[in-house]
Every structure is written in C-alpha cells, then in structure tokens.
Design a protein around this motif. Structure first.
Motif, PDB file in Angstrom:
ATOM      1  N   GLU A 816      34.379  45.755  44.756  1.00  0.00           N
ATOM      2  CA  GLU A 816      35.529  46.545  45.200  1.00  0.00           C
ATOM      3  C   GLU A 816      36.433  45.711  46.111  1.00  0.00           C
ATOM      4  N   LEU A 817      35.813  44.867  46.934  1.00  0.00           N
ATOM      5  CA  LEU A 817      36.617  44.004  47.810  1.00  0.00           C
ATOM      6  C   LEU A 817      37.463  43.029  46.999  1.00  0.00           C
ATOM      7  N   LEU A 818      36.888  42.471  45.943  1.00  0.00           N
ATOM      8  CA  LEU A 818      37.647  41.538  45.107  1.00  0.00           C
ATOM      9  C   LEU A 818      38.837  42.240  44.459  1.00  0.00           C
ATOM     10  N   ASN A 819      38.635  43.484  44.044  1.00  0.00           N
ATOM     11  CA  ASN A 819      39.753  44.261  43.497  1.00  0.00           C
ATOM     12  C   ASN A 819      40.806  44.524  44.563  1.00  0.00           C
ATOM     13  N   GLU A 820      40.332  44.822  45.765  1.00  0.00           N
ATOM     14  CA  GLU A 820      41.245  45.096  46.880  1.00  0.00           C
ATOM     15  C   GLU A 820      42.090  43.867  47.215  1.00  0.00           C
ATOM     16  N   TRP A 821      41.480  42.692  47.123  1.00  0.00           N
ATOM     17  CA  TRP A 821      42.201  41.460  47.437  1.00  0.00           C
ATOM     18  C   TRP A 821      43.075  40.974  46.280  1.00  0.00           C
ATOM     19  N   GLY A 822      42.941  41.605  45.106  1.00  0.00           N
ATOM     20  CA  GLY A 822      43.704  41.148  43.943  1.00  0.00           C
ATOM     21  C   GLY A 822      43.211  39.816  43.428  1.00  0.00           C
ATOM     22  N   SER A 823      41.890  39.606  43.448  1.00  0.00           N
ATOM     23  CA  SER A 823      41.321  38.327  43.006  1.00  0.00           C
ATOM     24  C   SER A 823      41.492  38.145  41.499  1.00  0.00           C
ATOM     25  N   SER A 824      41.419  36.912  41.077  1.00  0.00           N
ATOM     26  CA  SER A 824      41.612  36.591  39.659  1.00  0.00           C
ATOM     27  C   SER A 824      40.413  37.021  38.836  1.00  0.00           C
ATOM     28  N   LYS A 825      40.623  37.113  37.528  1.00  0.00           N
ATOM     29  CA  LYS A 825      39.537  37.498  36.626  1.00  0.00           C
ATOM     30  C   LYS A 825      38.398  36.483  36.661  1.00  0.00           C
ATOM     31  N   GLU A 826      38.730  35.213  36.852  1.00  0.00           N
ATOM     32  CA  GLU A 826      37.701  34.177  36.897  1.00  0.00           C
ATOM     33  C   GLU A 826      36.774  34.387  38.099  1.00  0.00           C
ATOM     34  N   VAL A 827      37.360  34.706  39.257  1.00  0.00           N
ATOM     35  CA  VAL A 827      36.554  34.931  40.468  1.00  0.00           C
ATOM     36  C   VAL A 827      35.666  36.166  40.277  1.00  0.00           C
ATOM     37  N   LYS A 828      36.241  37.236  39.733  1.00  0.00           N
ATOM     38  CA  LYS A 828      35.469  38.455  39.502  1.00  0.00           C
ATOM     39  C   LYS A 828      34.315  38.203  38.533  1.00  0.00           C
ATOM     40  N   GLU A 829      34.600  37.409  37.483  1.00  0.00           N
ATOM     41  CA  GLU A 829      33.560  37.128  36.491  1.00  0.00           C
ATOM     42  C   GLU A 829      32.439  36.293  37.104  1.00  0.00           C
ATOM     43  N   ARG A 830      32.792  35.330  37.960  1.00  0.00           N
ATOM     44  CA  ARG A 830      31.769  34.527  38.614  1.00  0.00           C
ATOM     45  C   ARG A 830      30.902  35.393  39.521  1.00  0.00           C
ATOM     46  N   TYR A 831      31.534  36.295  40.238  1.00  0.00           N
ATOM     47  CA  TYR A 831      30.787  37.224  41.118  1.00  0.00           C
ATOM     48  C   TYR A 831      29.899  38.147  40.277  1.00  0.00           C
ATOM     49  N   ARG A 832      30.485  38.667  39.186  1.00  0.00           N
ATOM     50  CA  ARG A 832      29.734  39.596  38.332  1.00  0.00           C
ATOM     51  C   ARG A 832      28.517  38.933  37.708  1.00  0.00           C
ATOM     52  N   SER A 833      28.701  37.751  37.207  1.00  0.00           N
ATOM     53  CA  SER A 833      27.592  37.065  36.544  1.00  0.00           C
ATOM     54  C   SER A 833      26.473  36.743  37.539  1.00  0.00           C
ATOM     55  N   PHE A 845      27.096  45.914  36.684  1.00  0.00           N
ATOM     56  CA  PHE A 845      27.427  44.495  36.625  1.00  0.00           C
ATOM     57  C   PHE A 845      27.498  43.980  35.190  1.00  0.00           C
ATOM     58  N   GLN A 846      27.473  44.895  34.231  1.00  0.00           N
ATOM     59  CA  GLN A 846      27.624  44.483  32.850  1.00  0.00           C
ATOM     60  C   GLN A 846      29.084  44.165  32.564  1.00  0.00           C
ATOM     61  N   ALA A 847      29.327  43.213  31.670  1.00  0.00           N
ATOM     62  CA  ALA A 847      30.695  42.746  31.398  1.00  0.00           C
ATOM     63  C   ALA A 847      31.593  43.886  30.930  1.00  0.00           C
ATOM     64  N   LYS A 848      31.090  44.767  30.052  1.00  0.00           N
ATOM     65  CA  LYS A 848      31.908  45.866  29.536  1.00  0.00           C
ATOM     66  C   LYS A 848      32.324  46.811  30.647  1.00  0.00           C
ATOM     67  N   GLN A 849      31.390  47.026  31.574  1.00  0.00           N
ATOM     68  CA  GLN A 849      31.694  47.922  32.694  1.00  0.00           C
ATOM     69  C   GLN A 849      32.803  47.358  33.565  1.00  0.00           C
ATOM     70  N   ILE A 850      32.763  46.062  33.803  1.00  0.00           N
ATOM     71  CA  ILE A 850      33.766  45.425  34.648  1.00  0.00           C
ATOM     72  C   ILE A 850      35.150  45.494  33.994  1.00  0.00           C
ATOM     73  N   GLU A 851      35.184  45.334  32.674  1.00  0.00           N
ATOM     74  CA  GLU A 851      36.468  45.335  31.970  1.00  0.00           C
ATOM     75  C   GLU A 851      37.184  46.673  32.095  1.00  0.00           C
ATOM     76  N   THR A 852      36.433  47.756  32.217  1.00  0.00           N
ATOM     77  CA  THR A 852      37.033  49.088  32.283  1.00  0.00           C
ATOM     78  C   THR A 852      37.484  49.457  33.690  1.00  0.00           C
ATOM     79  N   GLN A 853      37.105  48.675  34.673  1.00  0.00           N
ATOM     80  CA  GLN A 853      37.461  49.007  36.056  1.00  0.00           C
ATOM     81  C   GLN A 853      38.895  48.585  36.364  1.00  0.00           C
TER      82      GLN A 853
END
Length: 853
Positions: A816-833, A845-853
C-alpha cells in the motif's frame, strides 16, 4: 381557533373504538381504523381529535410528512385538546425528536392532568432519556393518582434507585409493605421479586450486614432459591464471615459443580495463603471425586499448579479429554499458554502421545473396540496439535497443516478437521483455498448452521459477496421482501452486515459498504429503542432486578466490540470518500491519483478508470432493476407479518449515502458515540484524529492524539499523525497563531520541533530497527518530509520486508505504501516477488492479484 365539533352518539362510539384499537396495539386493524376515522371526518371535517387519530394511523403506515401536516391542522382546530397534543408528542417520538415529544406531552398534561396514558408515555420517555429527576416526578404523580397498584410504588423506587437516592428507594418499598393487610403467598412472584429488589438496593448502599439480616428474614419464603443462596453467600464473604461463606458456596456447588466463580469464592472463603497449591489442589480433588463427570474441578488445578505437579495434572486431564474425543479440549486450556513453561509441557505431552501411541483404557463397554478408541484418541491428539500450532502464541503453520492433513487421512468426513485446515490456510494468506476447504466442510453437514455461517464468512473475506449471500440463504426466509438479505436485516445479523460492508470497503465500492454499515448502526438504534417495550412490561411482570440490569447494559451498548468494528470501518469509508471523491462513481484502483512524475498521463488513466467505474455501476443498477420488476410481476409478492406489503429498498446500492456533500460530517454519526463510550480503542482514536484534522478541528485532533499516546506511546500511527499535526501548525494557511501556540504547548511531549523534523524521524527509525510497522511509519513520514529520494525509501522498505519479525499483514501494508508513493511497476514487482517467496501461499502477493489493484 375553531370550536371543537360535537360528535353524534354513533360517531363518538366509533371514535372511542379507534382509540381503543390503538391503545391495545391492534395494528392489524389499521385499515379499519383509517376507514372509521375518515367516516367520522366526512360528517365532522374539523373534529380535531379524529384528525389527530388519523394522523397517528397514517404515521404508522410510514406517511410521516402527511401525519405531521394533519396533526398541525388538528391543533389549529383545537389547541386545548389533550388528545391532539398527545398525538403530536407520539409523532415526534416516532421521529426520535425526544425533546419536542416531551414538550408536547407536558402541554397535554396541563390540559388533562389526570390522563394516565399521557403520564405513562411521558414517564417512559423520561427514563428512556435518563431524565431521572423528571422520571421521579412523573412516577410520584402516577402513584398519587393510583396508590393501590403495586407497580406504581415499585416504579417510584426504581426512579429513586437509578437517580442514586438509595435510601428513598428503600423507604418507598418499605412504605408499601407496611400498607399490606394480608401477607402475600409464596406464589406471588411480583411481591417476592420486589422484596429481593429491596435487598438488592440495601446491598448496593454498602450496608451488607443489614442486607444479610433482611435476606435471612425474607429469603426462606422467596421462590428464587438460587438467587437467595448466591446473594447470601456473597454477603457473608464481603462481611468476612469466611466459615459461613465457605458453607454457603459449598451448598451452591452441590447444585452446580460447573460454575467456576463458585470455586474462586470458595477458595477465597477458605482463606488459603497465596500460592498454597497443595490446599487448593485438595479442594478440587474433593469436588472432582464427588462429581467425576464435571469438567471444572479437574480443569481448574491447571491454572495454579506448576512444574511436575502441573505435568501430572495436565497429563491426566489431556488423556481423559482426548480419549473422549472432546473437540473443545484446546479451547479449554489455551489461556494457559500465557505461561511459556506450561505451553511447552502441553506440547511435549501431546507429541509424546503420538510417538508412544498411548493406548486408552477400556471402559468395559461391549460395543466399543480398542481399535475404535485408539483411532479416536490418535485423531484427537492430531487435531489438538493442529490447533496448538495454529494458535498465535505457539504458531507454526507448516506443522499445523501437517497434523491436520494426517487427521483428515483418518477421518475425511470430519467438519471440525476441515474447518481447522481452512483456518490454517487463512493464516497462511491462502484465502481462496481456505474458502474452498470450508465450503467442503459445509457440504459434509448441510444442516449445521454454524459451519454454514463460517463458510459465508470465509466467502466474504474472499470478497465473494453474492456467493456468501447464497450460502446464508440456506438458513433464511427467502420469501420475505428483500429476499435473503432482507431477512438478514430483519434478524439483525450484525456480523454479516459488518463483514459484508468491510468486504465492499476493500473493493472500494463505498456505496454498498456504507449501506451495510448504516444498517448495522440502525440495529444498535433498534436495540436502544427496544427499551420502550420493557419500561412498562418489566414493571407489570415484576422482573425488576433484570430490568435494572438491562438499563445499565443499554447505557454502555455502544462500547460493544461489534459497534467499534462497524464505526471504525464506516468512518474509514467516509475518510476515503473525502480524500477521493471520484470513488462516488465506483471502485477505482489504488495509485490512480492523477499526480506524480507524469501528471498528465496519470490524470488520463484516472479519467479512464472513472469512466469504467460508472459503466460497471450502471450495469449493476440495471440488474437490480430487472430483479425488482420480476418481483413485482410475480404473484407471490412478499408480505409483512401483519399482512401489509413491505416497501422495496429505494436505494439498494447506497447511492444516496455515497453522494453526500459532507462525508466528514456524516462520519460524526458513527464517531461521536465511539469516542464517548470506547475511548480506550486505538483504532477509534486513530480515525478520530483523521476526521478532526480534515475538519480543521485541531484541538479535538490533539485530544485524540493525546489519548492514543496514553494508550500506546509507541504506536507507529501516533508517529505519523504527530508529524501531520505539526505540519499543519507550520502551514501559514493552517491553524491560527494563537491556536497553534495552544496546541504546541499542550502537545509538546508529542509534537516534534519545527527545525528538527528530520532528526526526530531518524531517531524514531533508529529506535525501532527491528519493528517493520514502525519502520514503515518512519518511511511514510520521511516521504512526507521529502528530504530523501523516493528510491531510498523504496530500498529501505524492501529491506524491512526481509526482517524475520515481519508479518504478512505488515508486508501487505508495504505494498500500500508503494502505491501511495506512486512507485514504478518494476519496484512493485520486486517487492511482490520477495513477499511471494516468503509467503508462497498468500493470495495477496500473487501476480494476478497485484495487477488488479
């Protein structure tokens, strides 16, 4: 003012019949009463009393505006009619405008001081509003009018008691007893309940000696034998007559050996020295021998025994319970885990049972075989260990899953085993998988309401709202208006309304979320209004002590955990609506905010999301409209219990609620009682601060901050909110200089200094290096200060994710913090993985779940 028209003999009789039907609450005859009133008014169009009664009738049919207009016309026709003023008061009471209702009742009483119905309604409204002095006066007047009725004496005593005038309350009851010429029989429940109520008042005054003497004088004749025994034992203990108190509690244990409070007080009466394990163990041994089938005397020694004595007692108790296959064994002993040594002993014992394959002793029954009992014992041990490793103080979810899978291999049709596996998967974050398992458990016993309810709850946690409603419909009256959801509202199923609302809040469908939260709020209102029925009923039936307990329970109604959950969620929804007004159109993904490095691109993305949300909302509204049309054309239209057709919900999606122009003002409806009655709630103070800071009520925001600091000075949210308040004080357009000075003075222990914000935040981060939630709070403040690059914050957030102490919930907050900061998809994916690698089964933390957020 027009003169009151005189009715003919026939019309007067018809009018009296209308009044009688209303006073007897014969609401099924509403149509007849309305026709009768109209019949009278055809001949006497300006008869004020009939107009007032017609207003009351149409008010009960839901036509409030028309009712008030007609009542005002009636008053204009005859301002000196007590009937018109009484009806006016009843209409205001229906609108919950109690102050105006009381004014109308009092005016009606001036016109007709002897009217018992008006006096009664006024008294009921005064006790409802806790106007004790007014209630005393009303009850005194009613007693003077009808002194022969015992309930008028008792009601006056209740009024004095609730106002704190204990001596006056006792004197009222004594005075009535002195007027009795014949002694009441033992069957006179009202008399003996009043006698015990008098004793209750004496004890509450603190004079236990007098209360005991009075109880000994009257208690033998009271039909409430258990109540008298408990009161007597309590008085003896408080007076220090320990030998007599011990005998009294022993007598109570003979009646009920499973009441743990009796054992506590018996031990207190025995006067054992603190830590005298041998003496207390002997007490429980006596009662376990006397009542071998009772659980409490065998279970309670585990609370105070330690070391080898505890091991022996726990071994005996666990083997006894596991042999019987008692499912609640773990629930009975889990609070012992506060002592780490006991936790380890219990775990060691049950693991030893599995290793040594302890064979249970035969009970001599010809029908049971050793294999069956051994299998049951083995399954019970596996089930116990699965729950043990599920528990937060001994959590090891991989072991919990291993043990419950072994148990399921032995018994694949056990509802309890499937439910425990689902709970384990829930803690692992595998919500969809847990939902499927608990759905399978439900299918094993479709007549079990408990597992059906649990299944619906898991479906709501997985945001499967329609599926959950379908599950609940298996135990609801689906033919009622509104279908299954309407019946859940009627049954006041508050857990479902809360969970459903929180699910919609997670989906950012704020209209439906607010709809559910307001429905739950209304349930609490209904519980409060239900007191009206008991103000008269309890006095008439003579159940006074229960009535007093009910009133005191109602006074703290909204400190219930369910209300806290509902109110915090509703206030959070309103805050979200205030911060993101576009959510009025429907769910919009996180991070689509129209600002950032590429503001133009983000604004276009937001516009696209709003357009999509509007289309989805229109589609849902069309489906709902089609359902309503199908229901209208159906011959089996739903009827209310009184035979009247119930109204459809005009706003099924909460559109009116979400389109509010003042969301923060609406939030106060939930927040005010929450802060008044549950000030010790951390979540309440947090949302209170957020509302007040947005409403520019800075002193109230500081009050919430100080209350939060008193509850938990190290709370991470406190750190963020302290910075936010300091930031506003520094803003030229924020608080006035005088107000800022007051806040700085009062909150000097909390608020950082103007020129040391970075140092203050760095100290906080250094002090809480091992706590992920505190690190996240510090990083949020650092991002708000803006002294560090966003990449640095993202790097530190990822490092916090790798801490051993990081929980799955904290990892989710990091996203949620990464979304709040407007982080890039690459940063979010690294955090998610990284999170998915650690919590491999967590759906969030599944990839499909992240894509829908």
């Amino acid at each position: 003012m027009a003169q009151q028209q005189q009715l003919s003999h026939k019309d007067a009789a018809l009018f009296r019949q209308i009044v009688r039907h209303f006073e007897n609450k014969q609401y099924k005859k509403g149509k007849f009463r309305l026709k009768a009133a109209e019949q009278v008014l055809r001949k006497n169009p300006n008869h004020a009393d009939t107009q007032a009664m017609k207003a009351l009738i149409i008010s009960n049919q839901g036509q409030q505006k028309e009712a008030f207009a007609l009542a005002k016309t009636a008053l204009n026709n005859n301002m000196k009619s007590h009937v018109c003023w009484h009806v006016y008061g009843l209409l205001y009471r229906a609108e919950k405008n109690f102050d105006e209702s009381i004014k109308a009742y009092k005016f009606a009483l001036r016109l007709d001081p002897e009217s018992a119905p008006i006096q009664r309604d006024l008294a009921h409204l005064q006790i409802q509003m806790r106007d004790f002095q007014g209630y005393i006066q009303s009850r005194r007047n009613m007693l003077q009018q009808k002194p022969v009725f015992r309930q008028n004496w008792t009601a006056l005593a209740v009024a004095h008691h609730l106002a704190g005038n204990l001596e006056d309350a006792e004197n009222v009851l004594t005075t009535y007893e002195d007027t009795l010429k014949q002694k009441p029989t033992r069957a006179d429940m009202e008399h003996w309940e009043a006698i015990l109520y008098k004793n209750y008042i004496i004890a509450e005054s603190g004079d236990y000696e007098k209360a005991l003497e009075h109880l000994d004088a009257v208690g033998k004749k009271s039909p409430d034998v258990l109540g008298v025994m408990e009161m007597r034992a309590d008085y003896l203990l408080k007076l220090g007559r320990k030998a007599d108190a011990a005998d009294a509690y022993a007598a109570l244990l003979d009646r009920n050996p499973d009441d743990s409070a009796y054992y506590d007080r018996l031990i207190s009466a025995k006067g054992f020295a603190a830590g005298d394990e041998a003496a207390m163990k002997e007490i429980y041994k006596i009662w376990s021998t006397k009542f071998p089938r009772s659980d409490v005397p065998q279970r309670r020694p585990l609370d105070f025994l330690s070391g080898d004595a505890f091991r022996d007692a726990a071994d005996s108790y666990l083997q006894r319970m596991l042999r019987k296959g008692v499912p609640s064994t773990f629930a009975n002993i889990k609070h012992l885990y506060l002592d780490r040594s006991k936790l380890e002993i219990i775990q060691d014992l049950v693991e030893r049972y599995l290793k040594e394959d302890v064979q249970p002793q035969m009970n001599g029954s010809a029908e049971s075989s050793p294999d069956d009992e051994a299998s049951r014992f083995h399954c019970s041990a596996l089930y116990f260990l699965a729950q043990h490793h599920n528990f937060h103080m001994s959590r090891d979810l991989s072991k919990a899953l291993k043990y419950i899978d072994e148990a399921l291999q032995i018994d694949q049709k056990s509802v309890d085993f499937h439910q425990t596996k689902a709970r384990t998967l829930k803690y692992l974050g595998a919500i969809p998988e847990a939902m499927e398992i608990v759905e399978k458990a439900r299918s094993l016993d479709e007549r079990d309401r408990a597992i059906n309810t649990k299944c619906a709850k898991y479906q709501l946690r997985n945001d499967q709202n329609e599926k959950a409603l379908d599950t609940m419909s298996k135990f609801t009256r689906n033919e009622t208006a509104g279908g299954p959801l309407g019946d859940l509202h009627d049954m006041q199923c508050i857990w479902y309304l809360t969970e459903d609302g929180q699910s919609y809040l997670r989906q950012r469908r704020l209209g439906l979320a607010l709809k559910r939260f307001h429905a739950a709020f209304n349930v609490f209102d209904i519980w409060q209004e239900d007191q009206f029925d008991f103000h008269n009923f309890s006095l008439r039936k003579g159940m006074i002590r229960a009535y007093i307990d009910m009133l005191r329970w109602e006074d703290r109604l909204r400190d219930h955990p369910f209300y806290t959950k509902v109110a915090v969620s509703a206030v959070s929804a309103y805050i979200l609506l205030h911060d993101s007004p576009d959510l009025v159109h429907g769910p919009i993904p996180n991070g689509v905010n129209g600002v950032g490095q590429d503001a133009q691109a983000n604004a276009a993305e937001r516009k696209k999301a709003v357009k999509k949300a509007k289309k989805e909302q229109q589609k849902l509204e069309k489906v709902e409209a089609d359902k309503k049309e199908a229901l209208r054309t159906s011959k089996s239209a739903a009827k209310a219990t009184d035979g009247e057709v119930q109204k459809d919900d005009p706003d099924p999606f909460g559109k009116a609620l979400v389109e509010t122009k003042e969301p923060l003002q609406d939030a106060m409806k939930f927040l005010t009682p929450l802060l008044d009655l549950n000030p010790g709630s951390i979540n309440a103070q947090c949302v209170g601060f957020e509302v007040y800071i947005r409403r520019r009520k800075y002193l109230l925001a500081l009050k919430c901050l100080l209350a939060l600091h008193a509850i938990d000075p190290q709370n991470p949210t406190l750190h963020v909110q302290s910075y936010n308040l300091r930031k506003i004080l520094n803003d030229a357009n924020g608080a006035s200089s005088k107000l800022a000075q007051i806040i700085s003075t009062e909150g000097k222990t909390l608020l950082p200094e103007d020129n040391k914000l970075v140092e203050w935040n760095n100290n906080f981060l250094n002090h809480h290096r091992s706590s992920t939630s505190h690190i996240q709070a510090g990083l949020r403040v650092r991002a708000l200060i803006g002294k560090e690059a966003k990449a640095t914050n993202e790097k530190d957030l990822l490092e916090a994710l790798l801490l051993d102490t990081t929980s799955m919930e904290e990892a989710s907050t990091g996203l949620e913090l990464l979304n709040e900061w407007g982080s890039s998809k690459e940063v979010k994916e690294r955090y998610r993985s990284s999170a998915a690698e650690r919590w491999s089964r967590a759906s969030i933390f599944q990839a499909k779940q992240i894509e829908t957020q």
